[in-house]
Write an enzyme that holds these catalytic residues in place. Structure first.
Site, mmCIF file in Angstrom:
data_model
loop_
_atom_site.group_PDB
_atom_site.id
_atom_site.type_symbol
_atom_site.label_atom_id
_atom_site.label_comp_id
_atom_site.label_asym_id
_atom_site.label_seq_id
_atom_site.Cartn_x
_atom_site.Cartn_y
_atom_site.Cartn_z
ATOM 1 N N GLY A 523 -1.245 45.389 56.563
ATOM 2 C CA GLY A 523 -0.487 44.658 55.386
ATOM 3 C C GLY A 523 1.120 44.423 55.975
ATOM 4 O O GLY A 523 1.262 44.758 57.154
ATOM 5 N N GLY A 524 1.671 44.096 55.044
ATOM 6 C CA GLY A 524 3.301 43.903 55.364
ATOM 7 C C GLY A 524 3.773 45.350 55.730
ATOM 8 O O GLY A 524 4.698 45.432 56.289
ATOM 9 N N PHE A 525 3.227 46.404 55.142
ATOM 10 C CA PHE A 525 3.912 47.617 55.331
ATOM 11 C C PHE A 525 3.600 48.295 56.688
ATOM 12 O O PHE A 525 4.293 49.367 57.055
ATOM 13 C CB PHE A 525 3.336 48.760 54.363
ATOM 14 C CG PHE A 525 1.691 48.762 54.148
ATOM 15 C CD1 PHE A 525 1.103 49.681 54.866
ATOM 16 C CD2 PHE A 525 1.344 47.836 53.304
ATOM 17 C CE1 PHE A 525 -0.247 49.450 55.023
ATOM 18 C CE2 PHE A 525 -0.151 47.899 53.164
ATOM 19 C CZ PHE A 525 -0.885 48.763 54.101
ATOM 20 N N LYS A 542 -1.968 55.895 56.427
ATOM 21 C CA LYS A 542 -1.130 54.725 56.380
ATOM 22 C C LYS A 542 0.132 54.922 56.889
ATOM 23 O O LYS A 542 0.989 55.734 56.731
ATOM 24 C CB LYS A 542 -0.840 54.315 54.988
ATOM 25 C CG LYS A 542 0.139 53.161 54.819
ATOM 26 C CD LYS A 542 0.015 52.422 53.340
ATOM 27 C CE LYS A 542 0.970 53.125 52.414
ATOM 28 N NZ LYS A 542 0.909 52.649 51.155
ATOM 29 N N ASP A 638 2.917 47.241 41.054
ATOM 30 C CA ASP A 638 1.956 46.265 42.120
ATOM 31 C C ASP A 638 0.526 46.292 41.919
ATOM 32 O O ASP A 638 -0.123 46.533 42.905
ATOM 33 C CB ASP A 638 2.608 46.859 43.405
ATOM 34 C CG ASP A 638 2.181 45.850 44.613
ATOM 35 O OD1 ASP A 638 1.942 44.586 44.165
ATOM 36 O OD2 ASP A 638 2.309 46.257 45.798
#
Length: 855
Positions: A523-525, A542, A638
């Site tokens: 993901g963008g993270f 993560k 979100d």
């Protein structure tokens, strides 16, 4: 000899020859657009003259109002810059210029040289400027603005550009008004240039690509009643395009390099023989060819690109709405089809699009395209940075991002004002000199005073630092005793009694040194890895992108939130790691992945209708717990199908609390005022427009998820006809037509009971009401969904007819379907279809829960 008769025709002939020469001089720049109105006025000058930038400056005396009390004066310090800077028009009283113009939009350009003029000291210039009904500048202090300007190539030169629209028969009056009786107003040059009608304004009759609010698909119409101020006009690369090389409107295209906030970027000039193919939407006067042939990208290091963004930071005034025009043109011969180069665009840290693909937009090389976005900058005492970021999409073949040019315009507010605040005065010491004989003595006294002051400040700093360090050590010891662990790099302490602190060596061991084979999500993270701790326990790890302040804020927020929450339908945080500039979160591993992975665009078997209902109920219970079950209301911010994870037994768990916020903390508070965050397609439009966050924003996002579950498609699809791009708009439209069944996921054919479909559609659309106060609570949503599941199980057990593709209620017309439903259940669905407000009556929607005897 009488010269009266010959003088007038001679002046007329000379004027015509001058105008012909003027346009021929401009045509050297390959003019594409010829403005109907073009005035370049040198204020205070007594003669006409030309400059190398193709401008022909005229005197101002014919445009001044007859009653003006202004004076013309030369500058006491000559400017080294060519232009209307040798003289100025100045006054301690208001004065006005009036221009006879044709209808339509115009550029209004103001030129200022901030210096002293005879009897007019530089520091006393403070004034407002009005153009027709618009306030362009208010209490504008030219010396403060010039001192704050960091452009050494134009010392003390100030330039402002605006766009306004004139109606039929209007003269444009521009008035300069001193702020006080002691201050004065001045102007060196005024330029007015016509522009095409819909270059920057929205064409109401033909607007296939309207500007869109960032993070939503909500269109924004740039009406010609607005005034605009050009904040930035930037092209990729290190070379400016001067006004003489514009397409006829005398715009200057500055370089973007001084606003870049990233280090490893490149700019490429495509000077080949490929001709640009302009279109009806992007005519050839939109920008010079050179704009579309200059490209800014990240470079060819794919792994570096995936760890970083390309970022521009652009200072703007707060409290205004801004229009961003992003210019693109694909000229790279390596890109031959859509999907090869795809990237994200973020504006003010909000997702503008996750599918920026220039070739997909144009289907060919050399076709210019412009994408427009609108963002609201919240009120703040000072200027703020508007950020534009681009990041490669992980599914892109070439992992890069690119852009050709950027324009940013401020949009006038409801008062018709574009005026921003003055910068703060510079913090410099002023020393007065009363004579050469006293200079040395004064200097010595100043040096002694400064030396003593510096020594005193240093001594005080050492004392404060000593006690601060000592106190910090004591606090750290106390915190450790109480079960907390101070994070490194100066971060605040976090609880270890509720979550575990992992060392970086443990994380490396769990992921086999971040082996790409262990990646289960991107993901963008950053990346998500499947790892194993304590020898055999599977976990999701993560790994956030290092060095990001935004990432650090979300990292801290998620630890603080999740470490205090435990619920069956929330993902559990096991621990964290914050070492060696790494920000890592460790969660329970969810074997089934994200809900979206079982709805569409997947090789996984698609979920049955019963499974979908059970998952929706579980996620709703998790959100209900966040809103009411914790010590304080928590708003997720979100909610989306990728943030609803599924364990081995298909139990739904809400995840990713990086954007979560504490809700209103007292009964007197109705909302939390905060910067808008969320995901495109799911963002509550009321929250976006008003920047007031409530738990009903989560309800809206959850309503979008319900439609995803029902229809088996993304919230936004850019490859379908315009009416179907937004799932929310499309579902509302089909519901109003009584044909919601037409857009149900074909994989569910024959599975949904008709009453179940109707009730599910009602609760989904009630979550999506424009007025947040009219949306149900998550507790109500849980109740209705449980009732929907009961309906489904009952109808399936009785063998009732179930929904078939394209039919909402078998054997009934649309009107029969709604009327029979209303009579049997107390639901009046026609209220949603017919009322102008497009809203459901919530008492009707939940009537069956309140009165179970309704059926």
């Amino acid at each position: 000899m009488d010269t009266t008769c010959t003088g007038t025709p001679l002046r007329t002939i000379l004027l015509l020859l001058f105008q012909i020469w003027c346009f021929s001089f401009i045509s050297m720049a390959d003019v594409i657009y010829r403005p109907t109105d073009l005035f370049s006025v040198s204020c205070g000058s007594s003669t006409n003259f030309s400059t190398l930038d193709t401008r022909n400056w005229t005197t101002d005396i014919h445009f001044l109002s007859p009653t003006h009390l202004s004076v013309a004066a030369p500058s006491l310090t000559p400017s080294t810059i060519q232009g209307p800077y040798t003289h100025a028009r100045l006054s301690h009283s208001p004065f006005t210029y009036s221009f006879p113009l044709t209808p339509g939009p115009k550029f209004i350009r103001l030129f200022f040289y901030s210096t002293s003029y005879q009897n007019f000291p530089r520091s006393q210039a403070s004034f407002s400027v009005q153009a027709g009904p618009y306030t362009l500048l208010q209490h504008f202090n030219s010396s403060l603005n010039a001192d704050a300007d960091d452009d050494p190539s134009h010392p003390d030169i100030l330039f402002r550009e605006y766009c306004i629209n004139l109606q039929d028969g209007e003269n444009l009056n521009i008035t300069f008004i001193p702020t006080t009786t002691d201050s004065y107003a001045f102007i060196n040059g005024i330029e007015i240039v016509s522009m095409p009608p819909y270059l920057y304004y929205t064409d109401p009759g033909h607007s296939p690509e309207q500007p869109q609010y960032v993070a939503t698909m909500t269109p924004y119409v740039v009406e010609n009643k607005f005034a605009l101020e050009t904040m930035y006009r930037l092209k990729a690369g290190d070379h400016t395009i001067p006004s003489s090389e514009d397409t006829g409107m005398l715009r200057t295209w500055d370089t973007d390099s001084k606003y870049l906030d990233t280090q490893s970027e490149e700019s490429i000039e495509f000077t080949g023989t490929t001709n640009l193919s302009f279109t009806k939407n992007i005519p050839n006067y939109t920008a010079p060819d050179q704009v579309f042939r200059s490209v800014r990208n990240m470079g060819r290091n794919a792994s570096f690109n995936m760890r970083n963004n390309i970022t521009w930071q652009l200072a703007v005034d707060s409290g205004f709405t801004y229009l961003l025009r992003l210019y693109f043109c694909e000229l790279n011969p390596r890109i031959e089809e859509a999907g090869v180069l795809r990237f994200f665009i973020f504006i003010q840290d909000q997702l503008a699009t996750d599918w920026a693909d220039v070739f997909m937009w144009t289907n060919h090389w050399g076709v210019p395209v412009v994408r427009e976005y609108v963002v609201i900058i919240s009120e703040s005492p000072k200027k703020v940075n508007l950020s534009l970021k681009m990041h490669p999409h992980p599914k892109s073949i070439i992992q890069d991002a690119q852009i050709n040019a950027i324009e940013i315009f401020k949009i006038s507010n409801y008062k018709g004002s574009l005026a921003g605040p003055n910068p703060d005065p510079p913090q410099t010491a002023v020393v007065s000199h009363q004579g050469s004989n006293k200079k040395n003595g004064a200097t010595k006294k100043i040096l002694a005073a400064v030396t003593g002051t510096v020594f005193g400040v240093l001594l005080l700093s050492f004392i404060v630092a000593f006690f601060f360090v000592k106190r910090k050590k004591n606090i750290t010891v106390e915190s450790t005793k109480e079960g907390t662990s101070p994070l490194r790099d100066g971060s605040p302490s976090l609880p270890t009694n509720l979550c575990r602190h992992f060392s970086i060596s443990e994380i490396i061991a769990a992921t086999n040194n971040f082996d790409e084979l262990f990646i289960v999500g991107v993901g963008g993270f950053g990346n998500v890895y499947k790892g194993y701790i304590d020898d055999s326990t599977p976990v999701a790890i993560k790994r956030l992108k290092p060095g990001s302040q935004q990432g650090l804020d979300e990292f801290m927020n998620e630890i603080e939130m999740l470490s205090q929450l435990r619920h069956l339908h929330l993902v559990s945080l096991i621990g964290y790691c914050y070492e060696s500039n790494e920000m890592i979160l460790v969660y329970d591993f969810m074997d089934r992945g994200a809900l979206r992975d079982h709805l569409y665009d997947t090789d996984n078997p698609l979920l049955s209708w019963k499974q979908r209902l059970q998952i929706c109920i579980g996620a709703a219970r998790g959100l209900h717990y966040l809103h009411t079950g914790a010590n304080q209301m928590i708003i997720h911010r979100d909610v989306k199908s990728t943030n609803i994870l599924l364990d081995e037994k298909w139990v739904a768990k809400v995840s990713d609390f990086g954007l979560s916020r504490i809700g209103p903390t007292s009964s007197s508070m109705t909302h939390v005022s905060t910067q808008v965050k969320g995901s495109v397609g799911y963002l509550d439009p009321e929250y976006y427009k008003r920047q007031r966050l409530t738990e009903k924003s989560d309800v809206y996002s959850y309503g979008v998820v319900l439609l995803e579950v029902l229809c088996g498609r993304q919230p936004l699809l850019r490859t379908v006809e315009k009416q179907q791009v937004s799932l929310v708009d499309w579902a509302k439209h089909r519901y109003q037509k009584g044909s919601l069944g037409e857009i149900v996921d074909p994989a569910l054919k024959g599975q949904i009971a008709p009453h179940c479909l109707r009730k599910f559609g009602e609760v989904a659309l009630s979550c999506l009401l424009e007025d947040g106060t009219q949306r149900p609570s998550m507790n109500d949503v849980v109740g209705v969904l449980e009732f929907v599941l009961q309906l489904q199980l009952q109808d399936s057990a009785h063998g009732d007819v179930v929904w078939e593709s394209g039919v909402d209620y078998e054997g009934s017309t649309t009107d029969d379907m709604f009327s029979s439903h209303s009579n049997s259940s107390g639901l009046n669905c026609t209220s949603y279809r017919n009322k102008e407000s497009d809203r459901l009556i919530l008492d009707n929607v939940f009537s069956e829960l309140k009165d179970p005897k309704g059926r």
